[in-house]
Design an enzyme around this catalytic site. Structure first.
Site, PDB file in Angstrom:
ATOM      1  N   SER A  78       1.188  -0.980   0.052  1.00  0.00           N
ATOM      2  CA  SER A  78      -0.078  -0.103   0.177  1.00  0.00           C
ATOM      3  C   SER A  78       0.528   1.003  -0.296  1.00  0.00           C
ATOM      4  O   SER A  78       1.669   1.475  -0.905  1.00  0.00           O
ATOM      5  CB  SER A  78      -1.131  -0.343   1.306  1.00  0.00           C
ATOM      6  OG  SER A  78      -2.254   0.921   0.909  1.00  0.00           O
TER       7      SER A  78
ATOM      8  N   HIS B  97      -8.046  -5.609  -0.397  1.00  0.00           N
ATOM      9  CA  HIS B  97      -6.929  -4.468  -0.129  1.00  0.00           C
ATOM     10  C   HIS B  97      -6.312  -5.324   1.040  1.00  0.00           C
ATOM     11  O   HIS B  97      -6.403  -5.286   1.965  1.00  0.00           O
ATOM     12  CB  HIS B  97      -6.885  -2.804   0.826  1.00  0.00           C
ATOM     13  CG  HIS B  97      -5.543  -1.869   0.818  1.00  0.00           C
ATOM     14  ND1 HIS B  97      -5.014  -1.695  -1.028  1.00  0.00           N
ATOM     15  CD2 HIS B  97      -4.952  -1.775   2.027  1.00  0.00           C
ATOM     16  CE1 HIS B  97      -4.231  -1.169  -0.125  1.00  0.00           C
ATOM     17  NE2 HIS B  97      -4.280  -0.409   0.984  1.00  0.00           N
TER      18      HIS B  97
ATOM     19  N   ASP C 158      -9.719  -4.370  -5.129  1.00  0.00           N
ATOM     20  CA  ASP C 158      -9.348  -3.328  -3.869  1.00  0.00           C
ATOM     21  C   ASP C 158     -10.458  -2.220  -3.550  1.00  0.00           C
ATOM     22  O   ASP C 158     -10.306  -1.218  -4.691  1.00  0.00           O
ATOM     23  CB  ASP C 158      -7.882  -3.278  -4.212  1.00  0.00           C
ATOM     24  CG  ASP C 158      -7.411  -2.321  -2.903  1.00  0.00           C
ATOM     25  OD1 ASP C 158      -7.780  -1.689  -2.615  1.00  0.00           O
ATOM     26  OD2 ASP C 158      -5.810  -2.534  -2.750  1.00  0.00           O
TER      27      ASP C 158
END
Length: 294
Positions: free
Chosen positions: A189, A273, A241
């Protein structure tokens, strides 16, 4: 039945971009707080109590160095897992927003069963106000203003600061006899965004791995330095996601391809995610290929 590495990664599934830790007081749950509550369960399983942390320190011989400071942000001491045999390569893994080095450290002892010559480094981001979360202070490599405008409103100063800190970690490995081309950079991320920035560095690295992430400062050239034109890149992204949109990952792929990067992009259908066992298998293979013992 999942293998130990896959089971460990399942605990990481909520170490995501919006992770915060809500107060114990009863408050209405926002979307951010629901993610935070899930991460609280994750924290209790993967990080353990302070006694558990002491056990990890004893078991895996974590070493400490002085905390480093770059510009105005204080970078906590990284978490180190020394190699089990002669040290010939290093992997640096950067966590996502609101997490710490402990959130991803479960990878090290499991991967070291296959890669005993590899040292693992898990930095922790500075604590800073995050605009996206109303100015709440949490660990973050840089500020995020909006998930909808990741490419339009970027914290350039914070990104550049994070890159300088990452380069200093690579330089520290150089000082221990490990050339930068034997250092693999990975991140999830927000940490993955910083990892992709390393392609701009004048330090040639072994490979770059970005999970559920995007390419920051994409309009600023060059995206890849001359030293890293041949550096292998792997991006992994779930097509469900809802935090860092799959489309952002796809656009980043096209940008890096156009810049000449030898890049591979793996899609995980139905994955949000997080990471899943198939992705763990893929990233393990990527790491093993690019920091092999030979």
């Amino acid at each position: 039945m999942l293998n130990p590495l896959a089971r460990a990664v399942c605990h990481l599934s909520f170490a995501c971009l919006l992770t915060i830790r809500p107060n114990r007081a009863s408050k209405p749950l926002t979307a951010h707080h629901r993610l935070g509550s899930a991460n609280r369960v994750f924290s209790s399983t993967s990080r353990g109590t302070s006694g558990g942390n002491r056990h990890l320190t004893a078991a895996y011989n974590h070493t400490r160095v002085k905390a480093m400071q770059t510009q105005s942000w204080q970078y906590p001491t990284p978490l180190y897992f020394e190699s089990k045999t002669k040290h010939t390569a290093t992997v640096i893994i950067l966590h996502g927003l609101g997490d710490t080095a402990n959130g991803w450290s479960s990878f090290a002892p499991m991967l070291q069963m296959k890669l005993p010559h590899v040292k693992f480094v898990f930095p922790t981001a500075p604590t800073r106000p995050i605009t996206l979360n109303g100015g709440m202070r949490m660990t973050g490599w840089f500020d995020i203003l909006s998930l909808d405008k990741l490419k339009m409103q970027e914290d350039k100063a914070g990104l550049e600061d994070a890159l300088r800190n990452l380069e200093s970690l690579v330089q520290a490995e150089n000082a221990h006899g490990i050339p930068s081309k034997r250092v693999l950079i990975a991140g999830f991320s927000q940490g993955g965004a910083v990892a992709l920035l390393m392609l701009r560095s004048h330090m040639q690295v072994a490979a770059v791995l970005g999970m559920s992430t995007w390419l920051p400062l994409a309009d600023e050239q060059p995206l890849i330095s001359a030293e890293n034109q041949s550096t292998p890149v792997l991006m992994c992204h779930g097509n469900a996601d809802q935090v860092v949109r799959f489309a952002y990952g796809q656009e980043s792929l096209q940008r890096l391809k156009a810049a000449g990067a030898p890049i591979d992009f793996k899609t995980y259908h139905g994955l949000g995610h997080s990471v899943d066992p198939k992705e763990v298998e893929d990233i393990t293979g990527f790491i093993m290929k690019h920091v092999s013992s030979t």
